[in-house]
Design a protein around this motif. Sequence first.
Motif, PDB file in Angstrom:
ATOM      1  N   LEU A   1      21.817 -48.773 -17.533  1.00 18.52           N
ATOM      2  CA  LEU A   1      20.706 -49.299 -18.330  1.00 18.52           C
ATOM      3  C   LEU A   1      21.224 -50.165 -19.475  1.00 18.52           C
ATOM      4  O   LEU A   1      20.669 -51.216 -19.783  1.00 18.52           O
ATOM      5  N   ARG A   2      22.303 -49.721 -20.105  1.00 20.28           N
ATOM      6  CA  ARG A   2      22.884 -50.490 -21.218  1.00 20.28           C
ATOM      7  C   ARG A   2      23.457 -51.805 -20.705  1.00 20.28           C
ATOM      8  O   ARG A   2      23.272 -52.852 -21.343  1.00 20.28           O
ATOM      9  N   ASP A   3      24.123 -51.764 -19.562  1.00 21.67           N
ATOM     10  CA  ASP A   3      24.682 -53.002 -19.000  1.00 21.67           C
ATOM     11  C   ASP A   3      23.576 -53.971 -18.604  1.00 21.67           C
ATOM     12  O   ASP A   3      23.684 -55.187 -18.846  1.00 21.67           O
ATOM     13  N   ALA A   4      22.498 -53.440 -18.013  1.00 21.90           N
ATOM     14  CA  ALA A   4      21.389 -54.310 -17.616  1.00 21.90           C
ATOM     15  C   ALA A   4      20.711 -54.923 -18.836  1.00 21.90           C
ATOM     16  O   ALA A   4      20.314 -56.105 -18.818  1.00 21.90           O
ATOM     17  N   ALA A   5      20.580 -54.147 -19.911  1.00 25.59           N
ATOM     18  CA  ALA A   5      19.970 -54.672 -21.130  1.00 25.59           C
ATOM     19  C   ALA A   5      20.841 -55.763 -21.739  1.00 25.59           C
ATOM     20  O   ALA A   5      20.318 -56.759 -22.260  1.00 25.59           O
TER      21      ALA A   5
ATOM     22  N   ILE B   1      22.799 -57.769 -20.057  1.00 21.26           N
ATOM     23  CA  ILE B   1      22.648 -58.952 -19.200  1.00 21.26           C
ATOM     24  C   ILE B   1      21.351 -59.685 -19.530  1.00 21.26           C
ATOM     25  O   ILE B   1      21.284 -60.915 -19.505  1.00 21.26           O
ATOM     26  N   ASP B   2      20.307 -58.898 -19.891  1.00 21.89           N
ATOM     27  CA  ASP B   2      19.019 -59.510 -20.256  1.00 21.89           C
ATOM     28  C   ASP B   2      19.042 -60.134 -21.644  1.00 21.89           C
ATOM     29  O   ASP B   2      18.038 -60.713 -22.074  1.00 21.89           O
ATOM     30  N   GLY B   3      20.142 -59.983 -22.361  1.00 20.53           N
ATOM     31  CA  GLY B   3      20.278 -60.641 -23.656  1.00 20.53           C
ATOM     32  C   GLY B   3      19.941 -59.786 -24.855  1.00 20.53           C
ATOM     33  O   GLY B   3      19.867 -60.306 -25.971  1.00 20.53           O
ATOM     34  N   LEU B   4      19.748 -58.498 -24.673  1.00 17.65           N
ATOM     35  CA  LEU B   4      19.430 -57.625 -25.801  1.00 17.65           C
ATOM     36  C   LEU B   4      20.675 -57.362 -26.639  1.00 17.65           C
ATOM     37  O   LEU B   4      21.772 -57.195 -26.108  1.00 17.65           O
ATOM     38  N   LYS B   5      20.475 -57.332 -27.946  1.00 15.23           N
ATOM     39  CA  LYS B   5      21.557 -56.974 -28.845  1.00 15.23           C
ATOM     40  C   LYS B   5      21.679 -55.454 -28.920  1.00 15.23           C
ATOM     41  O   LYS B   5      20.812 -54.727 -28.453  1.00 15.23           O
ATOM     42  N   GLU B   6      22.743 -54.996 -29.568  1.00 15.36           N
ATOM     43  CA  GLU B   6      23.013 -53.556 -29.556  1.00 15.36           C
ATOM     44  C   GLU B   6      21.900 -52.762 -30.250  1.00 15.36           C
ATOM     45  O   GLU B   6      21.515 -51.703 -29.785  1.00 15.36           O
ATOM     46  N   TRP B   7      21.377 -53.267 -31.366  1.00 11.25           N
ATOM     47  CA  TRP B   7      20.308 -52.550 -32.051  1.00 11.25           C
ATOM     48  C   TRP B   7      19.037 -52.534 -31.218  1.00 11.25           C
ATOM     49  O   TRP B   7      18.249 -51.569 -31.272  1.00 11.25           O
TER      50      TRP B   7
ATOM     51  N   ILE C   1      19.038 -52.512 -27.890  1.00 11.45           N
ATOM     52  CA  ILE C   1      19.307 -51.527 -26.834  1.00 11.45           C
ATOM     53  C   ILE C   1      19.049 -50.124 -27.351  1.00 11.45           C
ATOM     54  O   ILE C   1      18.448 -49.287 -26.664  1.00 11.45           O
ATOM     55  N   PHE C   2      19.474 -49.879 -28.587  1.00  8.25           N
ATOM     56  CA  PHE C   2      19.273 -48.546 -29.170  1.00  8.25           C
ATOM     57  C   PHE C   2      17.787 -48.238 -29.341  1.00  8.25           C
ATOM     58  O   PHE C   2      17.337 -47.137 -29.013  1.00  8.25           O
ATOM     59  N   LEU C   3      17.023 -49.193 -29.842  1.00  9.07           N
ATOM     60  CA  LEU C   3      15.614 -48.944 -30.143  1.00  9.07           C
ATOM     61  C   LEU C   3      14.738 -48.922 -28.896  1.00  9.07           C
ATOM     62  O   LEU C   3      13.859 -48.051 -28.760  1.00  9.07           O
ATOM     63  N   PHE C   4      14.959 -49.854 -27.965  1.00  7.18           N
ATOM     64  CA  PHE C   4      14.022 -50.049 -26.865  1.00  7.18           C
ATOM     65  C   PHE C   4      14.498 -49.468 -25.540  1.00  7.18           C
ATOM     66  O   PHE C   4      13.700 -49.376 -24.592  1.00  7.18           O
ATOM     67  N   VAL C   5      15.761 -49.065 -25.466  1.00  6.00           N
ATOM     68  CA  VAL C   5      16.276 -48.469 -24.224  1.00  6.00           C
ATOM     69  C   VAL C   5      16.727 -47.036 -24.462  1.00  6.00           C
ATOM     70  O   VAL C   5      16.262 -46.105 -23.800  1.00  6.00           O
ATOM     71  N   TYR C   6      17.617 -46.870 -25.433  1.00  7.28           N
ATOM     72  CA  TYR C   6      18.190 -45.537 -25.688  1.00  7.28           C
ATOM     73  C   TYR C   6      17.142 -44.559 -26.211  1.00  7.28           C
ATOM     74  O   TYR C   6      17.034 -43.423 -25.726  1.00  7.28           O
ATOM     75  N   LEU C   7      16.364 -44.961 -27.197  1.00 10.98           N
ATOM     76  CA  LEU C   7      15.386 -44.065 -27.809  1.00 10.98           C
ATOM     77  C   LEU C   7      14.370 -43.525 -26.811  1.00 10.98           C
ATOM     78  O   LEU C   7      14.154 -42.301 -26.750  1.00 10.98           O
ATOM     79  N   PRO C   8      13.712 -44.348 -25.978  1.00 12.08           N
ATOM     80  CA  PRO C   8      12.746 -43.796 -25.025  1.00 12.08           C
ATOM     81  C   PRO C   8      13.379 -42.869 -23.989  1.00 12.08           C
ATOM     82  O   PRO C   8      12.786 -41.869 -23.603  1.00 12.08           O
TER      83      PRO C   8
END
Length: 286
Positions: free
Chosen positions: A180-184, A186-192, A194-201
């Motif tokens: 999920l982190r790698d895909a995010a 690739i989609d251009g998300l920054k680390e913060w 990724i934390f807010l919109f991928v990791y948190l949920p």
Amino acid sequence: MTSAADRAVAQAKAPANPWRPVRRAIVYVLLSVAAFVSVFPFYWMIVGATNTSADIIKGKTSVGSALVTNAMTFFTQVDAVRVFWNSGVIAVVATVLTLAISSLAGYGFEMFRSRTRERLFAFLLLLLSIPFAAMMVPLFVMFSQAKLVNTFTAVILPTVASIFIIFYFRQTTKAFPTELRDAARIDGLKEWQIFLFVYLPVMRSTYAAATIIVFMANWNNYLWPLVVLQTAENKTITLILSGLTAAYTPDYGLILFGTVLATLPTLIIFFLLQRRFVEGMLGAVK
């Protein structure tokens, strides 16, 4: 070679273990005793809130008729609104800050690799061996010099960076899917992001379990608030209940009624998040 079906048939034909019912009965007896030991203090607290102090001293275990009297006495002697407000502000603010900072630290320790990462983390775990009582004097001196004594800030700040919660988030982050982190990325998300919109949920069960642990710890915190909160208007409910027990002739019905009220917020938080709590403690990631 025998097949799996043949082995299953052989096991089905094998004679039943005669000691199995005995072992099961022993397990149920032990579980029943453990349940009774765990539940009885809570039952005693609720029943005691309805009895007079004399009945409690006698060991009465049935519901009494002094609930209204205990309630009126409690609200007469204690500024309940202010006391619960103080405890609520400290517990909520400390919980939010602890989850934000400790989860970020746990995420960083697991996701970002470096040569000193494990050494720093081992040093943090080593700090867990230091009792909080040994740090109270330097903490008090530090907050006194900063003129923060007798403020909620002095109560909240020492609890914000919780080593145990950092450790907990790091361990549960090991189950976080790196895909999920790698895909995010690739989609251009920054680390913060990724934390807010991928990791948190994905880690919401972990956050629920940590919320219960941190909220209960801050709501029931006693030693440090006792040292740093010096005026009556800033006291928390745990300090007020402790003060009631220090009377020459303590009113145990009054004290137990206040204890029941003090227990309600943590019970509500637990029952609201209990399903997520079990998932979080088991390391479930969805």
